[in-house]
Design a protein around this motif. Structure first.
Motif, PDB file in Angstrom:
ATOM      1  N   MET A   1       1.115  -1.467  -0.271  1.00 30.66           N
ATOM      2  CA  MET A   1       0.089   0.301   0.089  1.00 30.66           C
ATOM      3  C   MET A   1       1.041   1.019  -0.096  1.00 30.66           C
ATOM      4  N   ASP A   2       0.857   2.344  -1.113  1.00 32.64           N
ATOM      5  CA  ASP A   2       1.531   3.127  -1.155  1.00 32.64           C
ATOM      6  C   ASP A   2       0.606   4.607   0.080  1.00 32.64           C
ATOM      7  N   LEU A   3       1.414   4.688   0.744  1.00 32.29           N
ATOM      8  CA  LEU A   3       0.634   5.671   1.837  1.00 32.29           C
ATOM      9  C   LEU A   3       1.123   6.621   1.915  1.00 32.29           C
ATOM     10  N   SER A   4       1.826   7.596   0.656  1.00 27.31           N
ATOM     11  CA  SER A   4       2.042   8.463   0.150  1.00 27.31           C
ATOM     12  C   SER A   4       0.686   9.412  -0.410  1.00 27.31           C
ATOM     13  N   THR A   5       0.394   8.257  -1.388  1.00 24.94           N
ATOM     14  CA  THR A   5      -1.526   8.429  -1.814  1.00 24.94           C
ATOM     15  C   THR A   5      -2.843   8.812  -1.141  1.00 24.94           C
ATOM     16  N   ILE A   6      -2.748   7.410  -0.259  1.00 23.69           N
ATOM     17  CA  ILE A   6      -3.874   7.945   0.979  1.00 23.69           C
ATOM     18  C   ILE A   6      -3.688   8.850   1.612  1.00 23.69           C
ATOM     19  N   ALA A   7      -2.122  10.057   1.629  1.00 24.92           N
ATOM     20  CA  ALA A   7      -2.030  10.613   2.819  1.00 24.92           C
ATOM     21  C   ALA A   7      -2.629  11.983   2.576  1.00 24.92           C
ATOM     22  N   GLY A   8      -1.901  11.816   0.656  1.00 22.92           N
ATOM     23  CA  GLY A   8      -1.937  13.419   0.430  1.00 22.92           C
ATOM     24  C   GLY A   8      -3.432  13.407  -0.325  1.00 22.92           C
ATOM     25  N   ILE A   9      -4.418  12.497  -0.999  1.00 21.42           N
ATOM     26  CA  ILE A   9      -6.100  12.400  -0.167  1.00 21.42           C
ATOM     27  C   ILE A   9      -6.447  13.158   0.959  1.00 21.42           C
ATOM     28  N   LEU A  10      -6.059  12.538   1.881  1.00 19.67           N
ATOM     29  CA  LEU A  10      -6.890  12.863   2.727  1.00 19.67           C
ATOM     30  C   LEU A  10      -6.557  14.002   3.442  1.00 19.67           C
ATOM     31  N   ALA A  11      -5.054  14.383   3.576  1.00 24.81           N
ATOM     32  CA  ALA A  11      -4.378  15.871   3.733  1.00 24.81           C
ATOM     33  C   ALA A  11      -5.581  17.173   2.628  1.00 24.81           C
ATOM     34  N   GLY A  12      -5.375  16.994   1.880  1.00 22.88           N
ATOM     35  CA  GLY A  12      -6.400  17.607   0.977  1.00 22.88           C
ATOM     36  C   GLY A  12      -7.369  17.689   1.044  1.00 22.88           C
ATOM     37  N   LEU A  13      -8.028  16.615   1.116  1.00 22.00           N
ATOM     38  CA  LEU A  13      -9.380  16.475   1.834  1.00 22.00           C
ATOM     39  C   LEU A  13      -9.955  17.682   3.410  1.00 22.00           C
ATOM     40  N   GLY A  14      -8.948  17.003   3.696  1.00 22.63           N
ATOM     41  CA  GLY A  14      -8.940  17.895   5.315  1.00 22.63           C
ATOM     42  C   GLY A  14      -8.515  19.451   5.258  1.00 22.63           C
TER      43      GLY A  14
END
Length: 283
Positions: A1-14
């Motif tokens: 699992m690529d955490l950067s993709t998930i972290a980026g999307i969650l950070a942007g939505l947050g």
């Protein structure tokens, strides 16, 4: 699992949610389900028109690339080529055949097979370069789907805004003018949805897929160089050290640091450390 993709999307939505929460007078106005339906539905419909069904069937696979952090072991590939060179120098073709059965990289497997079949070097290079070109063209076409969706999303966002403005202007002469501002805000929401989907989801995924393709092509070019040396019957030590230098050179060009990239590419080595130790003993 690529955490950067998930972290980026969650950070942007947050970030978007927090900015709305701290600045909006009425946060509920940012929820516009009909506008979201217009943007998503219109983007999907336009994409269906733009691409054949056979290509669209790969969308979910391409989407998975952005969320999977697949590692590539360059060091394992270098060891396999050097080991094949040692066996070929000793004329031990039977052991090379056994080695091919254990190689998981199909591109590397084909490269060594062509060499032990005594295929001319020029033909080997042409075949391998054609496979690299085909890979890049195929995966760029897959990334193009998301680039196209990143263009359509803001366009349909504007389309939804125009529909909302028409409805707002139609009722501007009515008895209740208090809803004009509210209707205008709702109309602009579809443009916001389109921009968020385009710049936070579709375009970043396309860029990530393209980066993955370039990394794979770089490793394949390294294998081509190793195959040329293997066909030229160069020594295993020479092949090993040359390919290490080749890998380090591209490492500096891509990242500017040798250690970080090397660690990333060598991560799968933990699973095959015993095999690598056995290969190292051949030198």
């Amino acid at each position: 699992m690529d955490l950067s993709t998930i972290a980026g999307i969650l950070a942007g939505l947050g970030l978007i949610v927090l900015s709305i929460f701290f600045s909006a007078v009425e946060p509920g106005v940012y929820i516009n389900l009909p506008g979201l339906l217009v943007v998503i539905g219109g983007t999907i419909a336009a994409t269906l028109v733009s691409f054949p069904t056979s290509e669209l069937g790969k969308v979910w696979r391409v989407l998975g690339y952005a969320f999977r952090n697949r590692q590539y072991s360059v060091r394992d590939d270098i060891s396999e080529i050097a080991h094949a060179a040692r066996l070929r120098r000793h004329g031990d073709l039977a052991r090379i055949e056994d080695q091919l059965e254990r190689i998981a990289n199909p591109f590397l497997k084909t490269s060594i097979q062509l060499v032990i079949d005594n295929t001319p070097t020029d033909e080997i290079v042409n075949i391998l370069q054609w496979r690299i070109k085909r890979l890049r063209e195929q995966e760029r076409a897959e990334a193009q789907i998301f680039h196209t969706m990143s263009v359509y999303a803001p366009a349909f966002g504007m389309f939804g805004t125009l529909i909302g403005m028409v409805n707002m202007l139609y009722g501007i002469n009515g008895p209740d003018l208090n809803n004009v501002g509210h209707n205008m805000a709702v109309a602009l929401m579809t443009t916001l949805y389109g921009l968020v989907l385009s710049n936070l989801i579709f375009k970043p995924i396309a860029i990530k897929v393209e980066r993955r393709t370039e990394k794979r092509a770089m490793i394949m070019r390294m294998i081509v160089e190793g195959t040329i040396m293997l066909a030229g019957n160069r020594s295993p030590v020479f092949i090993r050290e040359t390919l290490k230098s080749f890998s380090a050179e591209h490492d500096d060009e891509l990242r500017g640091e040798s250690s970080a990239f090397s660690d990333e590419l060598r991560a799968p080595e933990k699973k095959s450390s015993k095999k690598n130790r056995n290969l190292d003993e051949d030198f």
